[in-house]
Every structure is written in structure tokens, then in C-alpha cells.
Design a protein around this motif. Structure first.
Motif, PDB file in Angstrom:
ATOM      1  N   UNK A   9     -87.046 -98.816  -5.814  1.00  0.00           N
ATOM      2  CA  UNK A   9     -88.351 -98.623  -5.167  1.00  0.00           C
ATOM      3  C   UNK A   9     -89.015 -97.346  -5.660  1.00  0.00           C
ATOM      4  N   UNK A  10     -88.241 -96.262  -5.786  1.00  0.00           N
ATOM      5  CA  UNK A  10     -88.818 -95.007  -6.275  1.00  0.00           C
ATOM      6  C   UNK A  10     -89.339 -95.140  -7.712  1.00  0.00           C
ATOM      7  N   UNK A  17     -97.313 -87.522  -2.301  1.00  0.00           N
ATOM      8  CA  UNK A  17     -97.902 -87.475  -0.952  1.00  0.00           C
ATOM      9  C   UNK A  17     -98.551 -88.797  -0.551  1.00  0.00           C
ATOM     10  N   UNK A  18     -98.072 -89.900  -1.097  1.00  0.00           N
ATOM     11  CA  UNK A  18     -98.622 -91.222  -0.794  1.00  0.00           C
ATOM     12  C   UNK A  18     -97.475 -92.158  -0.417  1.00  0.00           C
ATOM     13  N   UNK A  19     -97.025 -92.114   0.835  1.00  0.00           N
ATOM     14  CA  UNK A  19     -95.869 -92.919   1.252  1.00  0.00           C
ATOM     15  C   UNK A  19     -96.074 -94.415   1.056  1.00  0.00           C
ATOM     16  N   UNK A  34     -92.825 -89.567  -2.806  1.00  0.00           N
ATOM     17  CA  UNK A  34     -92.524 -88.470  -3.714  1.00  0.00           C
ATOM     18  C   UNK A  34     -93.461 -87.337  -3.319  1.00  0.00           C
ATOM     19  N   UNK A  35     -92.895 -86.152  -3.202  1.00  0.00           N
ATOM     20  CA  UNK A  35     -93.658 -84.997  -2.769  1.00  0.00           C
ATOM     21  C   UNK A  35     -93.589 -83.913  -3.833  1.00  0.00           C
ATOM     22  N   UNK A  86     -93.546 -78.524   2.074  1.00  0.00           N
ATOM     23  CA  UNK A  86     -93.755 -77.888   0.771  1.00  0.00           C
ATOM     24  C   UNK A  86     -92.610 -78.302  -0.150  1.00  0.00           C
ATOM     25  N   UNK A  87     -92.984 -78.805  -1.330  1.00  0.00           N
ATOM     26  CA  UNK A  87     -91.994 -79.204  -2.336  1.00  0.00           C
ATOM     27  C   UNK A  87     -92.298 -78.443  -3.622  1.00  0.00           C
ATOM     28  N   UNK A  88     -91.493 -77.430  -3.912  1.00  0.00           N
ATOM     29  CA  UNK A  88     -91.732 -76.638  -5.125  1.00  0.00           C
ATOM     30  C   UNK A  88     -91.496 -77.470  -6.377  1.00  0.00           C
ATOM     31  N   UNK A  89     -90.524 -78.345  -6.346  1.00  0.00           N
ATOM     32  CA  UNK A  89     -90.254 -79.328  -7.390  1.00  0.00           C
ATOM     33  C   UNK A  89     -90.363 -80.703  -6.749  1.00  0.00           C
ATOM     34  N   UNK A  90     -90.416 -81.754  -7.557  1.00  0.00           N
ATOM     35  CA  UNK A  90     -90.551 -83.089  -6.975  1.00  0.00           C
ATOM     36  C   UNK A  90     -89.381 -83.416  -6.047  1.00  0.00           C
ATOM     37  N   UNK A  91     -89.720 -83.968  -4.894  1.00  0.00           N
ATOM     38  CA  UNK A  91     -88.752 -84.367  -3.884  1.00  0.00           C
ATOM     39  C   UNK A  91     -88.940 -85.849  -3.606  1.00  0.00           C
ATOM     40  N   UNK A  92     -87.839 -86.572  -3.454  1.00  0.00           N
ATOM     41  CA  UNK A  92     -87.876 -87.964  -3.018  1.00  0.00           C
ATOM     42  C   UNK A  92     -87.418 -87.976  -1.571  1.00  0.00           C
TER      43      UNK A  92
END
Length: 119
Positions: A9-10, A17-19, A34-35, A86-92
Motif C-alpha cells: 500500500x505504501x 500529509x495525504x492519508x 507518508x509524512x 513533525x517529520x524531519x525525514x520521511x515517516x510512514x
């Protein structure tokens, strides 16, 4: 009934920021997002919101403290509590929240998306 492969899915989206909705149960929606970067200060008046970190590290700022979530950790933001992810790097992240939850609560912003799609 069908199983869901979260990694697959990811792979189907790249924006932040678009769930995306990947499941529903008992009036709750299971969402993947993805944030990256900073979101906005907001709260959800009537709903709790659960953040479960699949990949990366997420900070959630509150007016009086900041919590850090690492992979395989989750946190439930209680209803009515103002917060800013806040996500300094990409977060799933996997989110669990009532289907009635508005993306940015009562706040209106260019990142607001109250018509989230199903994957």
C-alpha cells in the motif's frame, strides 16, 4: 474479507500529509500516510487519534511538551488536545481514528483533505 499488505500500500503513493484509507472497522478508519516536514497546529474536538509508526521517527509537539515516536511505537492523542506532527525525514505512519475525524480539525489549510481516498 481480504488481507492488506501495508508495504504494498505504501508503494502506491508518494505524496506527504495525504492519508489513504486502507480499512474500516466499528466506525473507525485505518489510514496510511507518508509524512515529511511540519504539519499544522490542530485538534480534533470529539475524536482521539492514534499514530502508529511503521518507518522513521515522528515528533508530535504539544503546547507543553514534545514526544518522539520511533518505529513500532504508537501514541494516542486525546480528543481536544492541540498538536503538531513533525517529520524531519520521511515517516510512514498508520492512523486509527473515527470515520468522522476531520483531517485538520476545525483548521482550514492548504494541507487539509477531508475527502481521503481508499486504496
Amino acid at each position: 474479507m481480504k488481507k492488506v499488505n501495508v508495504a504494498e500500500k505504501f508503494e502506491q503513493f508518494s505524496d506527504h500529509w495525504n492519508p489513504r484509507i486502507v480499512g474500516e472497522l466499528n466506525g473507525q478508519q485505518v489510514k496510511l500516510a507518508k509524512l515529511k516536514g511540519e504539519f499544522i497546529w490542530h485538534s480534533h474536538k470529539d475524536e482521539d487519534e492514534m499514530f502508529y509508526i511503521i518507518k522513521g521517527k515522528l515528533k508530535i509537539e504539544f503546547r507543553d511538551k514534545t514526544i518522539e515516536l520511533n518505529e513500532n511505537e504508537f501514541f494516542i492523542v486525546p480528543r481536544g488536545i492541540e498538536h503538531k506532527p513533525i517529520a524531519e525525514e520521511e515517516v510512514h505512519v498508520m492512523l486509527f481514528e473515527p470515520a468522522t475525524t476531520r483531517h485538520t480539525g476545525e483548521e482550514k489549510h492548504r494541507l487539509t483533505n477531508n475527502k481521503q481516498e481508499f486504496l
